[in-house]
Design a protein around this motif. Structure first.
Motif, PDB file in Angstrom:
ATOM      1  N   ILE A  70       0.849  -1.192   0.000  1.00 35.90           N
ATOM      2  CA  ILE A  70       0.000   0.000   0.000  1.00 35.90           C
ATOM      3  C   ILE A  70       0.888   1.246   0.000  1.00 35.90           C
ATOM      4  O   ILE A  70       1.675   1.449   0.920  1.00 35.90           O
ATOM      5  N   PHE A  71       0.763   2.069  -1.029  1.00 31.50           N
ATOM      6  CA  PHE A  71       1.571   3.289  -1.171  1.00 31.50           C
ATOM      7  C   PHE A  71       0.969   4.114  -2.292  1.00 31.50           C
ATOM      8  O   PHE A  71       0.569   3.557  -3.324  1.00 31.50           O
ATOM      9  N   PRO A  72       0.929   5.455  -2.195  1.00 25.63           N
ATOM     10  CA  PRO A  72       1.354   6.336  -1.101  1.00 25.63           C
ATOM     11  C   PRO A  72       0.222   6.795  -0.184  1.00 25.63           C
ATOM     12  O   PRO A  72       0.380   7.770   0.543  1.00 25.63           O
ATOM     13  N   GLN A  73      -0.942   6.104  -0.234  1.00 27.53           N
ATOM     14  CA  GLN A  73      -1.967   6.394   0.751  1.00 27.53           C
ATOM     15  C   GLN A  73      -2.648   5.099   1.158  1.00 27.53           C
ATOM     16  O   GLN A  73      -2.687   4.129   0.395  1.00 27.53           O
ATOM     17  N   PHE A  74      -3.202   5.107   2.381  1.00 27.97           N
ATOM     18  CA  PHE A  74      -3.956   3.981   2.879  1.00 27.97           C
ATOM     19  C   PHE A  74      -5.443   4.240   2.664  1.00 27.97           C
ATOM     20  O   PHE A  74      -5.944   5.305   3.013  1.00 27.97           O
ATOM     21  N   GLU A  75      -6.133   3.212   2.086  1.00 29.98           N
ATOM     22  CA  GLU A  75      -7.556   3.349   1.782  1.00 29.98           C
ATOM     23  C   GLU A  75      -7.749   4.631   0.974  1.00 29.98           C
ATOM     24  O   GLU A  75      -7.043   4.842   0.003  1.00 29.98           O
ATOM     25  N   GLN A  76      -8.657   5.515   1.403  1.00 34.97           N
ATOM     26  CA  GLN A  76      -8.779   6.843   0.796  1.00 34.97           C
ATOM     27  C   GLN A  76      -8.613   7.919   1.861  1.00 34.97           C
ATOM     28  O   GLN A  76      -9.250   8.965   1.835  1.00 34.97           O
ATOM     29  N   MET A  77      -7.667   7.638   2.770  1.00 33.83           N
ATOM     30  CA  MET A  77      -7.440   8.494   3.936  1.00 33.83           C
ATOM     31  C   MET A  77      -6.336   9.521   3.714  1.00 33.83           C
ATOM     32  O   MET A  77      -5.993  10.263   4.613  1.00 33.83           O
ATOM     33  N   GLY A  78      -5.741   9.546   2.534  1.00 36.64           N
ATOM     34  CA  GLY A  78      -4.686  10.517   2.284  1.00 36.64           C
ATOM     35  C   GLY A  78      -3.317   9.952   2.590  1.00 36.64           C
ATOM     36  O   GLY A  78      -3.177   8.791   2.917  1.00 36.64           O
ATOM     37  N   PRO A  79      -2.295  10.779   2.457  1.00 32.65           N
ATOM     38  CA  PRO A  79      -2.347  12.249   2.372  1.00 32.65           C
ATOM     39  C   PRO A  79      -2.785  12.836   1.033  1.00 32.65           C
ATOM     40  O   PRO A  79      -2.956  14.038   0.930  1.00 32.65           O
ATOM     41  N   ASP A  80      -2.989  12.009  -0.011  1.00 32.48           N
ATOM     42  CA  ASP A  80      -3.475  12.536  -1.285  1.00 32.48           C
ATOM     43  C   ASP A  80      -4.746  11.776  -1.647  1.00 32.48           C
ATOM     44  O   ASP A  80      -4.705  10.686  -2.233  1.00 32.48           O
ATOM     45  N   THR A  81      -5.889  12.344  -1.283  1.00 33.63           N
ATOM     46  CA  THR A  81      -7.159  11.631  -1.460  1.00 33.63           C
ATOM     47  C   THR A  81      -7.627  11.593  -2.906  1.00 33.63           C
ATOM     48  O   THR A  81      -8.656  10.980  -3.209  1.00 33.63           O
ATOM     49  N   SER A  82      -6.880  12.229  -3.818  1.00 31.04           N
ATOM     50  CA  SER A  82      -7.239  12.140  -5.239  1.00 31.04           C
ATOM     51  C   SER A  82      -6.801  10.816  -5.854  1.00 31.04           C
ATOM     52  O   SER A  82      -7.233  10.460  -6.949  1.00 31.04           O
ATOM     53  N   LEU A  83      -5.942  10.077  -5.145  1.00 30.04           N
ATOM     54  CA  LEU A  83      -5.399   8.824  -5.664  1.00 30.04           C
ATOM     55  C   LEU A  83      -6.405   7.690  -5.542  1.00 30.04           C
ATOM     56  O   LEU A  83      -7.344   7.755  -4.750  1.00 30.04           O
ATOM     57  N   PRO A  84      -6.201   6.606  -6.306  1.00 23.87           N
ATOM     58  CA  PRO A  84      -7.045   5.428  -6.128  1.00 23.87           C
ATOM     59  C   PRO A  84      -6.934   4.895  -4.704  1.00 23.87           C
ATOM     60  O   PRO A  84      -5.948   5.149  -3.995  1.00 23.87           O
ATOM     61  N   ARG A  85      -7.939   4.131  -4.306  1.00 17.25           N
ATOM     62  CA  ARG A  85      -7.942   3.507  -2.983  1.00 17.25           C
ATOM     63  C   ARG A  85      -6.670   2.687  -2.787  1.00 17.25           C
ATOM     64  O   ARG A  85      -6.280   1.905  -3.630  1.00 17.25           O
ATOM     65  N   HIS A  86      -6.008   2.904  -1.669  1.00 16.61           N
ATOM     66  CA  HIS A  86      -4.749   2.233  -1.330  1.00 16.61           C
ATOM     67  C   HIS A  86      -3.602   2.596  -2.269  1.00 16.61           C
ATOM     68  O   HIS A  86      -2.602   1.875  -2.346  1.00 16.61           O
ATOM     69  N   GLY A  87      -3.737   3.708  -3.000  1.00 15.80           N
ATOM     70  CA  GLY A  87      -2.650   4.127  -3.875  1.00 15.80           C
ATOM     71  C   GLY A  87      -2.577   3.303  -5.145  1.00 15.80           C
ATOM     72  O   GLY A  87      -3.569   2.741  -5.596  1.00 15.80           O
ATOM     73  N   PHE A  88      -1.358   3.234  -5.705  1.00 17.46           N
ATOM     74  CA  PHE A  88      -1.205   2.578  -7.005  1.00 17.46           C
ATOM     75  C   PHE A  88      -0.138   1.490  -7.041  1.00 17.46           C
ATOM     76  O   PHE A  88      -0.049   0.743  -8.013  1.00 17.46           O
ATOM     77  N   ALA A  89       0.671   1.362  -6.002  1.00 19.48           N
ATOM     78  CA  ALA A  89       1.794   0.421  -6.059  1.00 19.48           C
ATOM     79  C   ALA A  89       1.335  -1.021  -6.203  1.00 19.48           C
ATOM     80  O   ALA A  89       1.991  -1.833  -6.865  1.00 19.48           O
ATOM     81  N   ARG A  90       0.193  -1.368  -5.613  1.00 18.61           N
ATOM     82  CA  ARG A  90      -0.261  -2.759  -5.612  1.00 18.61           C
ATOM     83  C   ARG A  90      -0.816  -3.213  -6.963  1.00 18.61           C
ATOM     84  O   ARG A  90      -1.061  -4.411  -7.156  1.00 18.61           O
ATOM     85  N   THR A  91      -1.046  -2.276  -7.867  1.00 20.17           N
ATOM     86  CA  THR A  91      -1.627  -2.638  -9.171  1.00 20.17           C
ATOM     87  C   THR A  91      -0.687  -2.354 -10.338  1.00 20.17           C
ATOM     88  O   THR A  91      -1.096  -2.424 -11.494  1.00 20.17           O
ATOM     89  N   ARG A  92       0.572  -2.053 -10.042  1.00 14.00           N
ATOM     90  CA  ARG A  92       1.551  -1.753 -11.078  1.00 14.00           C
ATOM     91  C   ARG A  92       2.510  -2.929 -11.277  1.00 14.00           C
ATOM     92  O   ARG A  92       2.729  -3.741 -10.372  1.00 14.00           O
ATOM     93  N   ALA A  93       3.128  -2.999 -12.447  1.00 13.32           N
ATOM     94  CA  ALA A  93       4.134  -4.021 -12.733  1.00 13.32           C
ATOM     95  C   ALA A  93       5.489  -3.566 -12.194  1.00 13.32           C
ATOM     96  O   ALA A  93       5.980  -2.491 -12.554  1.00 13.32           O
ATOM     97  N   TRP A  94       6.083  -4.355 -11.308  1.00 12.59           N
ATOM     98  CA  TRP A  94       7.402  -4.088 -10.744  1.00 12.59           C
ATOM     99  C   TRP A  94       8.451  -4.868 -11.536  1.00 12.59           C
ATOM    100  O   TRP A  94       8.116  -5.743 -12.333  1.00 12.59           O
ATOM    101  N   GLU A  95       9.727  -4.546 -11.273  1.00 15.02           N
ATOM    102  CA  GLU A  95      10.841  -5.218 -11.941  1.00 15.02           C
ATOM    103  C   GLU A  95      11.696  -5.947 -10.914  1.00 15.02           C
ATOM    104  O   GLU A  95      11.827  -5.508  -9.771  1.00 15.02           O
ATOM    105  N   ILE A  96      12.291  -7.057 -11.329  1.00 19.38           N
ATOM    106  CA  ILE A  96      13.261  -7.738 -10.467  1.00 19.38           C
ATOM    107  C   ILE A  96      14.538  -6.911 -10.432  1.00 19.38           C
ATOM    108  O   ILE A  96      15.120  -6.606 -11.472  1.00 19.38           O
TER     109      ILE A  96
END
Length: 286
Positions: free
Chosen positions: A69-95
């Protein structure tokens, strides 16, 4: 790094890496979200809950395991314009790197800003998740760096879904005296139970949490964190679970989220600054 030394596999239709320590301890991590979907300690059974109806793919979160979860938890901020729980969990990472030592095996996955993330959140960043297994221990280290030109605040969590035999059997020790925010009933209070029991839906954010111990019959699982001072304790209960399309209706009885987090006191990283938070799970010997 020669990634050919890694056991690369596929889980939920997504590329994944499978690491195995010399003693047989193992973990599986999706590149999608750097999502840990399995942890099997040496000589033991699966410790994480992964929904049998979980789905994964671009823009989709996985139900179970350990979402980042990054850069916000749920929709609690600090940037409430972001998707719920931020965006890191739904992006493709690299090894990024991999190491197999005499007593452990570890892999580091990395995520950095690109045009898509900057359209959501106009900042330069680098995230790393390092997953390390050995014996009966799992270490998860989340690292963040501000690679941009402007400061940014953030919250973070390692949203750990623990497998349990039955929720009614579970006891969670260590929360007594911690102040919590109750997201179901509203308001806040101080926990007065030395041994927390569970009967259905729960959604609380506990602050300044010490080491915790989860008891599930004879099983003893210790949960320790560094620089992640909060703990989210969550279970959807029967009604919400039945309404989920990515979790069987009765599976609320077989999981409990105990999440290491930094929510109540978000941090701000200046350009060039870094932060790291560590979550450690240790299964006691039988």
């Amino acid at each position: 790094m020669n990634v050919s030394t890694l056991n690369q596999t596929e889980v939920l239709g997504q590329p994944a890496v499978h690491i195995v320590a010399p003693d047989g301890a193992q973990a599986t991590v999706l590149l999608h979200g750097a999502h840990v979907v399995s942890w099997v300690p040496a000589g033991a059974h699966e410790q994480l809950y992964l929904s049998p109806t979980a789905v994964a793919g671009p823009g989709r979160a996985v139900r179970g395991g350990v979402p980042v979860i990054f850069p916000q938890f749920e929709q609690m901020g600090p940037d409430t314009s972001l998707p719920r729980h931020g965006f890191a969990r739904t992006r493709a990472w690299e090894i990024d790197s991999h190491h197999r030592g005499r007593e452990h095996s570890q892999v580091t996955l990395a995520l950095h800003d690109d045009a898509d993330t900057r359209a959501l959140w106009p900042h330069g960043f680098r995230l790393e998740l390092t997953v390390s297994v050995g014996a009966r221990r799992l270490d998860l280290e989340l690292f963040a760096e501000n690679t941009g030109q402007t400061p940014w605040p953030f919250a973070a969590a390692l949203h750990t879904y623990l497998a349990v035999s039955n929720l009614a059997n579970v006891r969670l020790q260590g929360l007594e005296g911690c102040r919590y925010r109750d997201r179901l009933l509203g308001g806040s209070a101080v926990e007065d139970h030395p041994e927390k029991r569970f009967h259905g839906e729960m959604d609380r954010i506990y602050s300044q949490v010490p080491d915790l111990l989860l008891r599930d019959g004879p099983r003893r699982l210790s949960l320790r964190s560094d620089n992640l001072p909060d703990a989210v304790v969550w279970n959807p209960g029967p009604q919400k679970c039945a309404a989920m399309n990515d979790m069987p209706a009765g599976d609320w009885e077989h999981m409990l989220c105990v999440e290491a987090a930094r929510i109540e006191s978000p941090l701000t990283l200046q350009p060039g600054e870094t932060w790291a938070g560590l979550h450690t799970l240790v299964l006691a010997e039988d």
